[in-house]
Design a protein around this motif. Structure first.
Motif, PDB file in Angstrom:
ATOM      1  N   TYR A 107     -38.265  14.091  -8.639  1.00  0.00           N
ATOM      2  CA  TYR A 107     -37.977  14.465  -7.259  1.00  0.00           C
ATOM      3  C   TYR A 107     -36.607  15.123  -7.160  1.00  0.00           C
ATOM      4  CZ  TYR A 107     -41.829  11.297  -6.321  1.00  0.00           C
ATOM      5  OH  TYR A 107     -43.053  10.681  -6.318  1.00  0.00           O
ATOM      6  N   GLU A 108     -36.574  16.322  -6.616  1.00  0.00           N
ATOM      7  CA  GLU A 108     -35.314  17.059  -6.572  1.00  0.00           C
ATOM      8  C   GLU A 108     -34.318  16.486  -5.580  1.00  0.00           C
ATOM      9  OE1 GLU A 108     -35.989  20.892  -3.861  1.00  0.00           O
ATOM     10  OE2 GLU A 108     -37.262  20.842  -5.637  1.00  0.00           O
ATOM     11  N   HIS A 109     -34.751  15.642  -4.647  1.00  0.00           N
ATOM     12  CA  HIS A 109     -33.819  15.062  -3.677  1.00  0.00           C
ATOM     13  C   HIS A 109     -33.236  13.720  -4.142  1.00  0.00           C
ATOM     14  CE1 HIS A 109     -37.569  12.982  -2.653  1.00  0.00           C
ATOM     15  NE2 HIS A 109     -36.816  12.046  -2.114  1.00  0.00           N
ATOM     16  N   VAL A 110     -33.523  13.315  -5.376  1.00  0.00           N
ATOM     17  CA  VAL A 110     -33.020  12.051  -5.919  1.00  0.00           C
ATOM     18  C   VAL A 110     -31.873  12.328  -6.890  1.00  0.00           C
ATOM     19  CG1 VAL A 110     -33.583  10.039  -7.349  1.00  0.00           C
ATOM     20  CG2 VAL A 110     -35.234  10.868  -5.663  1.00  0.00           C
ATOM     21  N   THR A 111     -30.767  11.611  -6.699  1.00  0.00           N
ATOM     22  CA  THR A 111     -29.635  11.662  -7.619  1.00  0.00           C
ATOM     23  C   THR A 111     -29.449  10.265  -8.199  1.00  0.00           C
ATOM     24  OG1 THR A 111     -28.555  13.408  -6.357  1.00  0.00           O
ATOM     25  CG2 THR A 111     -27.162  12.121  -7.836  1.00  0.00           C
ATOM     26  N   PHE A 112     -29.351  10.191  -9.509  1.00  0.00           N
ATOM     27  CA  PHE A 112     -29.209   8.905 -10.191  1.00  0.00           C
ATOM     28  C   PHE A 112     -27.869   8.842 -10.910  1.00  0.00           C
ATOM     29  CE2 PHE A 112     -30.121   6.586 -14.294  1.00  0.00           C
ATOM     30  CZ  PHE A 112     -29.893   5.331 -13.765  1.00  0.00           C
ATOM     31  N   VAL A 113     -27.151   7.746 -10.718  1.00  0.00           N
ATOM     32  CA  VAL A 113     -25.873   7.505 -11.399  1.00  0.00           C
ATOM     33  C   VAL A 113     -26.036   6.253 -12.251  1.00  0.00           C
ATOM     34  CG1 VAL A 113     -23.410   7.060 -11.118  1.00  0.00           C
ATOM     35  CG2 VAL A 113     -24.596   8.527  -9.475  1.00  0.00           C
ATOM     36  N   ASP A 114     -25.874   6.401 -13.548  1.00  0.00           N
ATOM     37  CA  ASP A 114     -26.045   5.284 -14.485  1.00  0.00           C
ATOM     38  C   ASP A 114     -24.687   4.636 -14.771  1.00  0.00           C
ATOM     39  OD1 ASP A 114     -26.831   3.475 -16.358  1.00  0.00           O
ATOM     40  OD2 ASP A 114     -27.536   4.953 -17.816  1.00  0.00           O
ATOM     41  N   ASN A 115     -24.277   3.725 -13.895  1.00  0.00           N
ATOM     42  CA  ASN A 115     -23.011   3.009 -14.084  1.00  0.00           C
ATOM     43  C   ASN A 115     -23.091   2.004 -15.223  1.00  0.00           C
ATOM     44  OD1 ASN A 115     -21.437   4.189 -11.924  1.00  0.00           O
ATOM     45  ND2 ASN A 115     -22.849   3.142 -10.558  1.00  0.00           N
ATOM     46  N   PHE A 116     -24.281   1.528 -15.530  1.00  0.00           N
ATOM     47  CA  PHE A 116     -24.450   0.552 -16.604  1.00  0.00           C
ATOM     48  C   PHE A 116     -24.031   1.149 -17.946  1.00  0.00           C
ATOM     49  CE2 PHE A 116     -26.677  -2.367 -19.444  1.00  0.00           C
ATOM     50  CZ  PHE A 116     -26.475  -3.584 -18.810  1.00  0.00           C
ATOM     51  N   ALA A 117     -24.220   2.440 -18.104  1.00  0.00           N
ATOM     52  CA  ALA A 117     -23.893   3.107 -19.366  1.00  0.00           C
ATOM     53  C   ALA A 117     -22.444   3.581 -19.434  1.00  0.00           C
ATOM     54  CB  ALA A 117     -24.826   4.293 -19.578  1.00  0.00           C
ATOM     55  N   ASP A 118     -21.676   3.370 -18.371  1.00  0.00           N
ATOM     56  CA  ASP A 118     -20.281   3.826 -18.345  1.00  0.00           C
ATOM     57  C   ASP A 118     -19.421   2.872 -19.176  1.00  0.00           C
ATOM     58  OD1 ASP A 118     -17.813   4.928 -17.787  1.00  0.00           O
ATOM     59  OD2 ASP A 118     -17.814   4.354 -15.673  1.00  0.00           O
ATOM     60  N   ASP A 119     -19.097   3.285 -20.392  1.00  0.00           N
ATOM     61  CA  ASP A 119     -18.298   2.441 -21.291  1.00  0.00           C
ATOM     62  C   ASP A 119     -16.940   2.086 -20.697  1.00  0.00           C
ATOM     63  OD1 ASP A 119     -20.264   2.378 -23.253  1.00  0.00           O
ATOM     64  OD2 ASP A 119     -19.493   4.165 -24.254  1.00  0.00           O
ATOM     65  N   GLU A 120     -16.367   2.988 -19.935  1.00  0.00           N
ATOM     66  CA  GLU A 120     -15.056   2.745 -19.327  1.00  0.00           C
ATOM     67  C   GLU A 120     -15.077   1.499 -18.437  1.00  0.00           C
ATOM     68  OE1 GLU A 120     -11.045   3.337 -18.200  1.00  0.00           O
ATOM     69  OE2 GLU A 120     -12.170   4.257 -19.833  1.00  0.00           O
ATOM     70  N   MET A 121     -16.171   1.312 -17.705  1.00  0.00           N
ATOM     71  CA  MET A 121     -16.235   0.173 -16.783  1.00  0.00           C
ATOM     72  C   MET A 121     -16.454  -1.166 -17.474  1.00  0.00           C
ATOM     73  SD  MET A 121     -17.686   0.947 -13.028  1.00  0.00           S
ATOM     74  CE  MET A 121     -19.168   1.835 -13.395  1.00  0.00           C
ATOM     75  N   ARG A 122     -16.592  -1.158 -18.773  1.00  0.00           N
ATOM     76  CA  ARG A 122     -16.683  -2.434 -19.496  1.00  0.00           C
ATOM     77  C   ARG A 122     -15.295  -3.026 -19.750  1.00  0.00           C
ATOM     78  NH1 ARG A 122     -20.915   0.536 -22.451  1.00  0.00           N
ATOM     79  NH2 ARG A 122     -22.871  -0.248 -21.641  1.00  0.00           N
ATOM     80  N   LYS A 123     -14.257  -2.235 -19.511  1.00  0.00           N
ATOM     81  CA  LYS A 123     -12.886  -2.711 -19.722  1.00  0.00           C
ATOM     82  C   LYS A 123     -12.515  -3.779 -18.685  1.00  0.00           C
ATOM     83  CE  LYS A 123     -11.215   1.611 -21.711  1.00  0.00           C
ATOM     84  NZ  LYS A 123     -10.304   2.763 -21.511  1.00  0.00           N
ATOM     85  N   PRO A 124     -11.740  -4.769 -19.092  1.00  0.00           N
ATOM     86  CA  PRO A 124     -11.383  -5.873 -18.189  1.00  0.00           C
ATOM     87  C   PRO A 124     -10.690  -5.434 -16.898  1.00  0.00           C
ATOM     88  CG  PRO A 124     -10.740  -6.393 -20.441  1.00  0.00           C
ATOM     89  CD  PRO A 124     -11.218  -4.968 -20.439  1.00  0.00           C
ATOM     90  N   GLY A 125      -9.994  -4.297 -16.902  1.00  0.00           N
ATOM     91  CA  GLY A 125      -9.251  -3.865 -15.731  1.00  0.00           C
ATOM     92  C   GLY A 125     -10.097  -3.530 -14.519  1.00  0.00           C
ATOM     93  N   TYR A 126     -11.404  -3.436 -14.685  1.00  0.00           N
ATOM     94  CA  TYR A 126     -12.308  -3.104 -13.578  1.00  0.00           C
ATOM     95  C   TYR A 126     -12.975  -4.335 -12.966  1.00  0.00           C
ATOM     96  CZ  TYR A 126     -11.792   1.638 -15.237  1.00  0.00           C
ATOM     97  OH  TYR A 126     -11.262   2.848 -15.617  1.00  0.00           O
ATOM     98  N   TRP A 127     -12.720  -5.501 -13.551  1.00  0.00           N
ATOM     99  CA  TRP A 127     -13.456  -6.695 -13.170  1.00  0.00           C
ATOM    100  C   TRP A 127     -12.561  -7.730 -12.497  1.00  0.00           C
ATOM    101  CZ3 TRP A 127     -18.622  -6.587 -13.578  1.00  0.00           C
ATOM    102  CH2 TRP A 127     -19.153  -5.536 -14.325  1.00  0.00           C
ATOM    103  N   ASP A 128     -13.154  -8.487 -11.589  1.00  0.00           N
ATOM    104  CA  ASP A 128     -12.467  -9.585 -10.933  1.00  0.00           C
ATOM    105  C   ASP A 128     -12.309 -10.730 -11.938  1.00  0.00           C
ATOM    106  OD1 ASP A 128     -11.269 -11.011  -8.929  1.00  0.00           O
ATOM    107  OD2 ASP A 128     -12.999 -11.060  -7.610  1.00  0.00           O
ATOM    108  N   ALA A 129     -11.558 -11.740 -11.555  1.00  0.00           N
ATOM    109  CA  ALA A 129     -11.283 -12.870 -12.457  1.00  0.00           C
ATOM    110  C   ALA A 129     -12.553 -13.560 -12.932  1.00  0.00           C
ATOM    111  CB  ALA A 129     -10.361 -13.869 -11.773  1.00  0.00           C
ATOM    112  N   ASP A 130     -13.618 -13.538 -12.127  1.00  0.00           N
ATOM    113  CA  ASP A 130     -14.858 -14.211 -12.524  1.00  0.00           C
ATOM    114  C   ASP A 130     -15.652 -13.424 -13.569  1.00  0.00           C
ATOM    115  OD1 ASP A 130     -16.075 -12.130 -11.096  1.00  0.00           O
ATOM    116  OD2 ASP A 130     -16.913 -13.438  -9.558  1.00  0.00           O
ATOM    117  N   ARG A 131     -15.230 -12.185 -13.870  1.00  0.00           N
ATOM    118  CA  ARG A 131     -15.864 -11.309 -14.869  1.00  0.00           C
ATOM    119  C   ARG A 131     -17.328 -11.008 -14.530  1.00  0.00           C
ATOM    120  NH1 ARG A 131     -13.280  -8.340 -18.019  1.00  0.00           N
ATOM    121  NH2 ARG A 131     -14.560  -8.662 -19.829  1.00  0.00           N
ATOM    122  N   LEU A 132     -17.712 -11.256 -13.279  1.00  0.00           N
ATOM    123  CA  LEU A 132     -19.064 -10.976 -12.826  1.00  0.00           C
ATOM    124  C   LEU A 132     -19.074  -9.879 -11.765  1.00  0.00           C
ATOM    125  CD1 LEU A 132     -22.054 -11.749 -12.961  1.00  0.00           C
ATOM    126  CD2 LEU A 132     -21.600 -13.498 -11.246  1.00  0.00           C
TER     127      LEU A 132
END
Length: 91
Positions: free
Chosen positions: A39-64
């Motif tokens: 579908y041409e009107h659908v945009t998908f962003v795969d945040n799960f695959a973003d290696d940068e966001m696995r760094k601790p600096g993006y997460w709250d103290a609960d790491r969840l």
């Protein structure tokens, strides 16, 4: 009208059975990618695959949950996918 679909960030690092969760998210990601391709009107962003966001600096103290910086990165990635030039946050 445009539909934006996103995966959540990968919080499975260091979790028991994290590999099982990652494999299930991979199936979900494949389905969302197929929707974007179909579908041409659908945009998908795969945040799960973003290696940068696995760094601790993006997460709250609960790491969840993402902290403010993590949410800013998700928002920047969404805006970029929609064609609005932004600079993703970096930890």
């Amino acid at each position: 009208m445009r539909l934006l679909l996103q995966t959540g960030a990968d919080a499975t690092f260091g979790l028991p059975r994290g590999d099982m969760m990652r494999s299930r998210v991979a199936v979900f990601t494949d389905l969302l990618t197929a929707l974007e391709d179909q579908y041409e009107h659908v945009t998908f962003v795969d945040n799960f695959a973003d290696d940068e966001m696995r760094k601790p600096g993006y997460w709250d103290a609960d790491r969840l949950h993402l902290n403010e910086l993590g949410h800013r990165r998700v928002a920047a990635r969404a805006l970029t996918a929609l064609g609005v030039p932004t600079e993703p946050a970096h930890a």
